[in-house]
Design an enzyme around this catalytic site. Structure first.
Site, PDB file in Angstrom:
ATOM      1  N   ASN A  20     -67.253  31.892  51.797  1.00 21.88           N
ATOM      2  CA  ASN A  20     -66.834  32.418  53.092  1.00 21.88           C
ATOM      3  C   ASN A  20     -67.121  33.921  53.112  1.00 21.88           C
ATOM      4  O   ASN A  20     -66.392  34.703  52.495  1.00 21.88           O
ATOM      5  CB  ASN A  20     -65.329  32.148  53.281  1.00 21.88           C
ATOM      6  N   PRO A  21     -68.187  34.336  53.781  1.00 14.40           N
ATOM      7  CA  PRO A  21     -68.563  35.756  53.743  1.00 14.40           C
ATOM      8  C   PRO A  21     -67.499  36.683  54.330  1.00 14.40           C
ATOM      9  O   PRO A  21     -67.471  37.863  53.991  1.00 14.40           O
ATOM     10  CB  PRO A  21     -69.844  35.832  54.571  1.00 14.40           C
TER      11      PRO A  21
ATOM     12  N   GLY B 198     -66.500  33.819  41.927  1.00 14.55           N
ATOM     13  CA  GLY B 198     -65.239  34.526  42.183  1.00 14.55           C
ATOM     14  C   GLY B 198     -65.512  35.966  42.546  1.00 14.55           C
ATOM     15  O   GLY B 198     -66.431  36.598  42.018  1.00 14.55           O
TER      16      GLY B 198
ATOM     17  N   GLU C 121     -62.237  40.531  42.012  1.00 17.16           N
ATOM     18  CA  GLU C 121     -62.124  41.714  41.165  1.00 17.16           C
ATOM     19  C   GLU C 121     -63.404  42.541  41.069  1.00 17.16           C
ATOM     20  O   GLU C 121     -63.353  43.763  40.938  1.00 17.16           O
ATOM     21  CB  GLU C 121     -61.636  41.290  39.771  1.00 17.16           C
TER      22      GLU C 121
ATOM     23  N   ARG D  85     -72.471  31.735  44.677  1.00 18.52           N
ATOM     24  CA  ARG D  85     -72.481  31.261  46.052  1.00 18.52           C
ATOM     25  C   ARG D  85     -71.264  31.827  46.797  1.00 18.52           C
ATOM     26  O   ARG D  85     -70.174  31.913  46.229  1.00 18.52           O
ATOM     27  CB  ARG D  85     -72.387  29.750  46.012  1.00 18.52           C
TER      28      ARG D  85
ATOM     29  N   THR E  60     -63.930  36.268  54.134  1.00 19.25           N
ATOM     30  CA  THR E  60     -62.874  36.513  53.147  1.00 19.25           C
ATOM     31  C   THR E  60     -63.459  37.179  51.895  1.00 19.25           C
ATOM     32  O   THR E  60     -62.802  38.008  51.262  1.00 19.25           O
ATOM     33  CB  THR E  60     -62.132  35.214  52.764  1.00 19.25           C
TER      34      THR E  60
ATOM     35  N   ILE F  12     -52.798  34.629  46.719  1.00 21.56           N
ATOM     36  CA  ILE F  12     -52.157  35.953  46.714  1.00 21.56           C
ATOM     37  C   ILE F  12     -52.755  36.852  47.789  1.00 21.56           C
ATOM     38  O   ILE F  12     -52.619  38.073  47.729  1.00 21.56           O
ATOM     39  CB  ILE F  12     -52.226  36.610  45.316  1.00 21.56           C
ATOM     40  N   GLY F  13     -53.400  36.229  48.751  1.00 21.67           N
ATOM     41  CA  GLY F  13     -54.013  37.002  49.831  1.00 21.67           C
ATOM     42  C   GLY F  13     -55.524  36.971  49.768  1.00 21.67           C
ATOM     43  O   GLY F  13     -56.215  37.611  50.561  1.00 21.67           O
TER      44      GLY F  13
ATOM     45  N   GLN G 211     -62.330  40.815  50.214  1.00 20.54           N
ATOM     46  CA  GLN G 211     -62.000  41.072  48.812  1.00 20.54           C
ATOM     47  C   GLN G 211     -62.751  42.289  48.293  1.00 20.54           C
ATOM     48  O   GLN G 211     -62.195  43.113  47.570  1.00 20.54           O
ATOM     49  CB  GLN G 211     -62.326  39.844  47.956  1.00 20.54           C
TER      50      GLN G 211
HETATM   51 MO1  MOS Z   1     -55.723  39.535  38.351  1.00 21.40          MO
HETATM   52  S1  MOS Z   1     -55.323  41.317  37.389  1.00 21.40           S
HETATM   53  O1  MOS Z   1     -56.220  38.475  37.155  1.00 21.40           O
HETATM   54  O2  MOS Z   1     -54.348  39.102  39.189  1.00 21.40           O
END
Ligand code: MOS
Length: 758
Positions: free
Chosen positions: A651-652, A722, A725, A648, A654, A485-486, A658
């Site tokens: 890719n610093p 991850g 968020e 870990r 990308t 999603i980008g 985020q």
């Molecule tokens: Mo996210 S709100 O889990 O796309």
């Protein structure tokens, strides 16, 4: 914006590609327009559907007069509840994979209107313009039911709240109480009791929801180009509703122009486009308008009551966090809002609750860091208030109440370098130069404020499959039905594959967003790097095993008798760990084998033992500088340092992107975003880009991202947590805390607009 990318410790060899700040592999396709989005597939003989939305919030459709519309040359059909055929889901309310409890909204199901802007009809014509014009001619009569309520405060005052039921995957009920929060609160010398609120906010991705459905003919049925965060989820949903096999509902979703949670569930345009294509036996595209993008789920209006108390040293004595949020009449959307407070701080006396109330709006939806963005705003403002009352520096206060175990589950964290986030963030920001009193720092007419906050988010993983395929010419393709999603999924899939088989990135292609590929869940929850990344690694390892076997069959193979665990894949070669001169070029293995391609499929899933033993979370520390014009009340966020510990870093570059995106959104949440409800009409009034405010470049100044790497073997084979968020968390609170420091004024209701400050 500054460009600080430290070389992460992950890189060990010159040949390593994991850990390198490589650019997006899909970047050129995106900026050149070659990347196709759902509404951009120009399939032959395409008709266009235009969605008609309800002007009323509640009531019944009494009459649909389509005759005049159908008489317009080029108009093909008007779909409404009056002529929708009997569908599987009219008997059963089919849910998508991540639906909350309750009964999902069924477009064109019956005459009932359940929320304003509900889709009530679809006009299909030969061109989009004609469909739009024809929709404007369509006359629909309604019997308005005036007995509706869209006001959460009113629902609360009327005692309509109820404890949120379980039901939504991933939802954590509030933690059980500990100690005696009432007693401890009363006995403590420093207390904060306050309510924090934010109103409805809508996802505003650049790309509108759209589905282009290609009619492939009877027996073959549909190829569905869909805007979604999960091609598989759309397929599941569509195939169940329309009684199609998976082959008959082939879903493609190669690029997504932002979604942020709005595409986790299939949106109603998918249903409408498929319905029209099946009924008309023709290819059909349906796109939402920008206004309709404000009808398909939102961050829930939420009221949070916090009670916190501390002793004279600044140790927390009592912590209560209660949230009250809206949901629709037909589903119980649940977010994890209050639990984060319990995870972040050590406190002997705690109490939590999470209630919902039904109002007459569409079901709220996950929106970037759902629940946590809401909860962290409240707890992190309240902690700041309490630190002031106790006379302790807000950063020091958080260090005093730091926890090495997750108090809500009484487990150790699998890793947690939040103290290092505090340290590195504070140093970069220059926090030690801060004078604590409000209004004590200024530059001319500008009041300067420094605030900070923290956040945490789940380090999740989902079962995912992937395939690896290597041609005799030496090109490796890795694939999975996941979405990007980008976030950079194409890129990290390529990196992980290249690293695992020791090939240059240029020789690797990542393919995704297609339901004929190995199954993957929706992209969401910040779990894709962990899930798809680990699946790609596993598939490449399986492929590597096959290559080793083939290498061992070669005449005079230097790798005879060696176990897979004892070989490495570096620089296009398989070689023995203990003696790198025992080496074979992968190209030679393929050439000798005579195979055109070597393929392997594998997958990854969470380790249940580690999940029981450890609490797995990412953390961050956010430091914000605001400058507030003393006369005008305008707030400028002039500087942010966001230090993130998320395992870990694959890719610093990308990863940093985020965190930048999350930070921008946090600023936006703090200062700008609000969807205004006219409670008399039950309707969102600023459903457009002119009146729903989001930041532009001029609103965003220096953002510094620090990635604090964690070594963590408990998470998943790649050790990633991850990062999609976590970067948003704490930002809104840090802005509000900085505004307090600048002005001496506490604003507890977002967004923090001028009128509330003056
Ligand atoms: Mo996210 S709100 O889990 O796309």
């Amino acid at each position: 914006m500054s460009q600080t990318i430290a070389t992460p410790p992950t890189i060990r060899l010159d040949s390593d590609v994991i850990g390198r700040p490589v650019s997006r592999t899909d970047g050129a396709a995106k900026v050149s327009g070659a990347a196709k989005y759902a509404a951009e597939y120009n399939v032959p003989n395409l008709w266009h559907g235009y969605i008609v939305s309800s002007p009323i919030a509640k009531g019944k459709i009494t009459k649909i007069d389509a005759a005049a519309v159908l008489a317009i040359p080029g108009v093909q059909q008007v779909f409404s509840h009056e002529n929708v055929p009997s569908l599987a889901w009219f008997d059963r309310s089919y849910k998508d994979d991540i639906a909350p409890g309750g009964s999902p909204f069924r477009p064109l199901h019956n005459a009932d209107v359940l929320f304003s802007m509900q889709p009530v009809a679809l006009v299909v014509a030969e061109t989009f313009e004609l469909a739009r014009y024809a929709a404007s001619v369509l006359r629909i009569e309604y019997a308005v039911d005036e007995d509706f309520n869209t006001d959460l405060e009113k629902a609360r005052a009327a005692g309509k709240g109820f404890d949120a039921p379980k039901g939504k995957p991933g939802f954590l009920p509030p933690p059980k109480p500990k100690g005696d929060a009432d007693k401890a609160f009363k006995a403590a010398p420093h207390q904060v009791e306050a309510a924090y609120t934010h109103h409805t906010q809508h996802h505003n991705p650049m790309e509108m929801f759209a589905s282009t459905v290609e009619w492939l003919g009877d027996g073959k049925k549909l190829k569905i180009y869909d805007k979604t965060q999960g091609a598989g989820n759309t397929q599941q949903y569509i195939s169940k509703i329309f009684g199609l096999s998976k082959e008959e509902a082939w879903v493609i979703s190669k690029y997504t122009g932002g979604a942020f949670g709005s595409g986790l569930r299939p949106q109603y345009q998918s249903f409408l486009a498929v319905l029209a294509a099946l009924e008309l036996a023709h290819s059909v595209r349906v796109s939402m308008t920008r206004q309709q993008m404000f009808s398909m789920g939102h961050r829930a209006h939420t009221i949070q009551d916090l009670k916190l108390a501390a002793d004279d040293q600044g140790y927390l004595q009592a912590l209560e966090h209660h949230a009250f949020a809206e949901t629709s009449q037909f589903e119980n959307e649940t977010e994890t809002v209050v639990n984060w407070s319990g995870i972040l701080y050590k406190c002997a006396n705690t109490k939590f609750s999470y209630e919902l109330a039904k109002v007459d709006v569409n079901t709220p939806a996950d929106m970037r860091a759902p629940g946590a963005a809401t909860g962290s705003f409240a707890i992190e403002c309240a902690i700041d208030e309490l630190a002031y009352k106790a006379g302790v520096d807000p950063l020091e206060f958080r260090r005093l109440n730091y926890t090495y175990r997750d108090p809500t589950e009484d487990k150790p964290f699998s890793s947690k370098r939040l103290l290092d986030c505090y340290q590195e963030g504070a140093t970069r920001f220059g926090w030690d130069q801060r004078t604590p009193e409000p209004r004590s720092m200024r530059e001319g007419n500008m009041l300067v404020g420094w605030g900070m906050a923290t956040g945490c988010w789940d380090a999740a993983m989902q079962k995912t499959a992937a395939k690896a395929s290597l041609t005799a010419a030496g090109h490796l393709t890795v694939s999975s039905a996941t979405n990007d999603i980008g976030t950079g999924t194409y890129t990290i899939m390529t990196q992980v594959a290249a690293q695992t088989l020791g090939l240059p990135m240029a020789d690797v292609t990542a393919v995704l967003g297609d339901t004929t590929l190995p199954p993957a869940p929706v992209q969401g929850g910040s779990w894709t790097a962990a899930s798809t990344g680990s699946a790609v690694q596993a598939a490449c390892q399986e492929l590597g095993k096959k290559l080793l076997k083939l290498a061992q069959k070669m005449a005079d193979s230097p790798l005879k008798g060696i176990a897979f665990e004892d070989v490495q894949f570096v620089d296009g070669h398989l070689r023995a760990n203990e003696d790198i001169d025992r080496s074979v070029a992968i190209a030679d293995v393929l050439a000798t084998s005579g195979e055109a391609t070597v393929e392997a499929e594998s997958g990854a899933e969470p380790n249940p033992v580690n999940m029981l033993k450890y609490s797995m979370h990412s953390h961050n520390a956010v430091f914000v500088e605001v400058k507030v014009d003393e006369d005008l009340g305008t707030v400028h966020v002039t500087r942010v340092v966001n230090a993130v510990a998320a395992g870990r870093v694959l890719n610093p570059k990308t990863a940093r992107s985020q965190v930048l995106g999350g930070t921008v959104w946090g600023i936006s949440m703090a200062l700008m975003e609000e969807t205004f409800l006219d409670n008399n009409l039950g309707r969102y009034m600023n459903h457009n880009y002119a009146e729903y405010h989001v930041p532009v470049n001029a609103d965003i100044h220096k953002i510094d991202v620090i990635l604090v790497e964690e070594e963590d073997d408990h998470l998943n084979p790649l050790g990633v947590k991850g990062i999609g968020e976590i970067g948003m968390l704490g930002v809104a609170a840090a802005v509000a805390n900085a505004v307090y420091h600048a002005t001496g004024k506490r604003v507890r209701d977002l967004p923090l607009t001028i009128d509330k400050l003056l």
